[in-house]
Scaffold this motif. Structure first.
Motif, PDB file in Angstrom:
ATOM      1  N   PRO A  40      -8.864   3.244   6.413  1.00 30.11           N
ATOM      2  CA  PRO A  40      -9.031   3.621   5.015  1.00 30.11           C
ATOM      3  C   PRO A  40      -7.787   3.303   4.216  1.00 30.11           C
ATOM      4  N   SER A  41      -7.930   3.239   2.913  1.00 30.73           N
ATOM      5  CA  SER A  41      -6.795   2.960   2.047  1.00 30.73           C
ATOM      6  C   SER A  41      -5.788   4.095   2.152  1.00 30.73           C
ATOM      7  N   SER A  43      -4.633   5.968   0.097  1.00 30.22           N
ATOM      8  CA  SER A  43      -4.925   7.116  -0.745  1.00 30.22           C
ATOM      9  C   SER A  43      -6.100   7.941  -0.233  1.00 30.22           C
ATOM     10  N   ALA A  44      -6.746   7.454   0.843  1.00 24.22           N
ATOM     11  CA  ALA A  44      -7.867   8.213   1.378  1.00 24.22           C
ATOM     12  C   ALA A  44      -7.375   9.534   1.955  1.00 24.22           C
ATOM     13  N   LYS A  55     -12.682   9.583  -1.678  1.00 27.42           N
ATOM     14  CA  LYS A  55     -12.719   9.250  -3.094  1.00 27.42           C
ATOM     15  C   LYS A  55     -11.871   8.011  -3.349  1.00 27.42           C
ATOM     16  N   ALA A  56     -12.408   7.087  -4.115  1.00 26.48           N
ATOM     17  CA  ALA A  56     -11.674   5.867  -4.443  1.00 26.48           C
ATOM     18  C   ALA A  56     -10.481   6.203  -5.317  1.00 26.48           C
ATOM     19  N   GLU A  58      -7.858   6.112  -8.334  1.00 23.77           N
ATOM     20  CA  GLU A  58      -8.131   5.974  -9.755  1.00 23.77           C
ATOM     21  C   GLU A  58      -7.830   4.557 -10.234  1.00 23.77           C
ATOM     22  N   GLU A  86      -9.638  -4.983  -5.038  1.00 26.02           N
ATOM     23  CA  GLU A  86     -10.583  -4.462  -4.060  1.00 26.02           C
ATOM     24  C   GLU A  86      -9.956  -3.372  -3.185  1.00 26.02           C
ATOM     25  N   LYS A  87      -8.696  -3.538  -2.851  1.00 21.04           N
ATOM     26  CA  LYS A  87      -8.049  -2.617  -1.919  1.00 21.04           C
ATOM     27  C   LYS A  87      -7.395  -1.413  -2.597  1.00 21.04           C
ATOM     28  N   THR A  88      -6.991  -1.582  -3.850  1.00 19.20           N
ATOM     29  CA  THR A  88      -6.224  -0.511  -4.497  1.00 19.20           C
ATOM     30  C   THR A  88      -6.845   0.004  -5.792  1.00 19.20           C
ATOM     31  N   ASN A  89      -7.845  -0.699  -6.305  1.00 13.75           N
ATOM     32  CA  ASN A  89      -8.446  -0.389  -7.611  1.00 13.75           C
ATOM     33  C   ASN A  89      -7.443  -0.574  -8.747  1.00 13.75           C
TER      34      ASN A  89
END
Length: 517
Positions: A40-41, A43-44, A55-56, A58, A86-89
């Motif tokens: 997961p990223s 921030s997950a 949650k993705a 922000e 795609e990876k960080t929004n």
């Protein structure tokens, strides 16, 4: 001061910083620097028992100011920015400098970008003035960057100020491409039965022969003006600047070395006899390219990747090949120790998007970021054959990755896997990188960091010395000042305060060495 890539223990200041980094790397493996592409990223949420997806992060948009390279003009639709999104929004809006004053103007404008691509002197200059954020205070939010710096104290040392502040973070991994090396037209040499020069005397003799064969040519070519002397210097055993002498371990001013005078005498002779272009001082990339591709020059010094770039443009059997640096003075010829990264990121102290900035930096220094920003995505940029990645057929040379995808361009990565770029090089270019590694000068052309008071105390002196050096040496090379005035030139440098500069940088070097015991 000696900041080559051999790993070293950090000193008291850097050690405290790195210890804090390691201590902060905990929870869900985020600080190991080994996050897989399927993880997961960063921030997950960790430790949640919920089966619902994380949650993705922000959405955010960041402005990034970088340099403008004519070899790979910036494209807003580069794939690297799509992968970052795609990876960080995070959406990256890349802005490019238009000249050497662009960085200062951006800082003074009141409308600063969120991120800057900067060299260490820029960070050390503008950081203490309040333009750039001290990132040492925000490392807890960048566990991947923390882990990288803890594993590479040599890199951490080069970006840490005397007081422990970090006003920029350095790129790492693609340094081999920063080397400036000699190369030559091996097809022309073979055609006329010329041998590869081994000394500067032979460079002169060969250039004279080529001038006779091609009267409208300038056989020896370089394009970095007076700064090119920094790249010639190691063939004469010095850097023409203040640096750590590898023989004594002390600060030395290479301009006062007899080897430097010998180099200037060679260049004067080349200029006087029409073996270098008359506009060598202002030669730009476009003009340099024209000379190389139209049988107007046959020996040059340039970034190592230009061998391959130029070979794709040459026609009718014309070909460039790596050339060992010719010996000018001393016992061994070198190229500058430059197989490391000098560019990095600084963060605006006025950014309103700090969380997103830290998220971006954390991602590009992660294993996942390193992988995707060096290789791209399977099926989109490469395929796997026999367990090895191979770029798709449309990518034929390393520069294609930069031009078409933005891979390894300024601002688009933190860590790079240089094997990705090298995998597209042919045998001739891979030979160049292997050979270049044999000729590295023992120390880099850089100085130890100084405190604000130390820098202020020598700023005017350093400016006067540098301006006098550049003006005077240019006149010696172009014959406007006879070489009989050399001793007077050195005497004036002494009056301007060379010893004061040596002594000040020696204080910085001694402090650094004390902290790295």
């Amino acid at each position: 001061m000696n900041t080559n890539r051999n790993k070293k223990k950090v000193g008291a200041v850097a050690l405290v910083l790195l210890s804090a980094m390691v201590a902060g790397c905990s929870g869900s493996g985020a600080g190991t620097g080994t996050q897989s592409s399927s993880s997961p990223s960063p921030s997950a949420s960790a430790g949640s028992n919920s089966a619902s997806p994380a949650k993705a992060p922000e959405a955010a948009t960041l402005r990034l100011l970088t340099d403008l390279s004519p070899a790979w003009p910036v494209k807003p639709d580069w794939a690297v920015w799509k992968w970052v999104k795609e990876k960080t929004n995070i959406t990256i809006k890349q802005e490019t400098q238009t000249g050497p004053e662009s960085l200062a103007l951006a800082i003074a404008s009141g409308d600063m970008p969120d991120l800057f691509s900067v060299f260490p002197p820029d960070a050390q200059k503008y950081g203490p003035q309040g333009a750039f954020m001290d990132l040492s205070k925000h490392m807890d939010k960048m566990p991947e960057l923390k882990a990288f710096l803890a594993s590479r104290p040599d890199v951490a040392q080069r970006m840490t100020s005397p007081g422990g502040e970090i006003y920029h973070v350095l790129n790492d991994g693609a340094g081999a491409g920063n080397q400036l090396v000699w190369f030559y037209r091996d097809d022309i040499f073979k055609k006329h039965n010329l041998q590869e020069p081994k000394t500067w005397d032979e460079v002169y003799t060969t250039a004279k022969q080529l001038k006779q064969l091609y009267p409208d040519s300038y056989p020896f070519l370089f394009r970095h003006g007076i700064n090119t002397l920094k790249y010639f210097g190691p063939q004469f055993g010095i850097y023409p600047s203040f640096y750590e002498d590898p023989g004594t371990g002390k600060i030395k001013y290479g301009v006062t070395d007899p080897g430097f005078k010998k180099m200037v005498e060679y260049l004067n002779k080349f200029y006087k006899e029409g073996l270098i272009p008359p506009d060598w001082l202002s030669m730009d990339y476009k003009a340099w390219t024209q000379f190389v591709t139209t049988n107007k020059s046959f020996m040059t010094i340039q970034f190592i990747g230009q061998i391959e770039i130029m070979n794709t443009q040459l026609q009718n059997g014309a070909h460039l090949k790596f050339m060992a640096p010719p010996l000018g003075n001393g016992s061994k010829a070198y190229i500058p120790k430059a197989d490391l990264e000098e560019y990095g990121f600084a963060v605006s102290s006025k950014t309103k998007n700090l969380d997103a900035v830290l998220r971006y930096l954390n991602f590009i220094y992660s294993k996942e970021g390193k992988d995707i920003l060096s290789w791209g995505k399977e099926g989109e940029t490469y395929k796997v054959e026999n367990g090895k990645r191979k770029f798709l057929p449309q990518f034929k040379e390393p520069n294609d990755l930069r031009k078409e995808l933005g891979i390894m361009t300024t601002g688009s990565y933190g860590l790079a896997d240089f094997n990705a770029s090298l995998s597209l090089s042919n045998e001739n270019e891979q030979y160049s990188f292997a050979e270049a590694a044999k000729y590295q000068f023992p120390t880099i052309n850089a100085l130890p960091p100084l405190t604000g008071d130390e820098k202020s105390a020598i700023a005017a002196t350093e400016d006067q010395v540098n301006k006098y050096y550049e003006t005077s040496v240019t006149k010696f090379i172009m014959g406007e000042t006879p070489m009989t005035q050399w001793d007077a030139f050195l005497g004036e440098l002494d009056k301007l305060g060379v010893k004061k500069l040596i002594d000040t940088y020696q204080v910085g070097l001694d402090r650094l060495k004390k902290n790295t015991k």
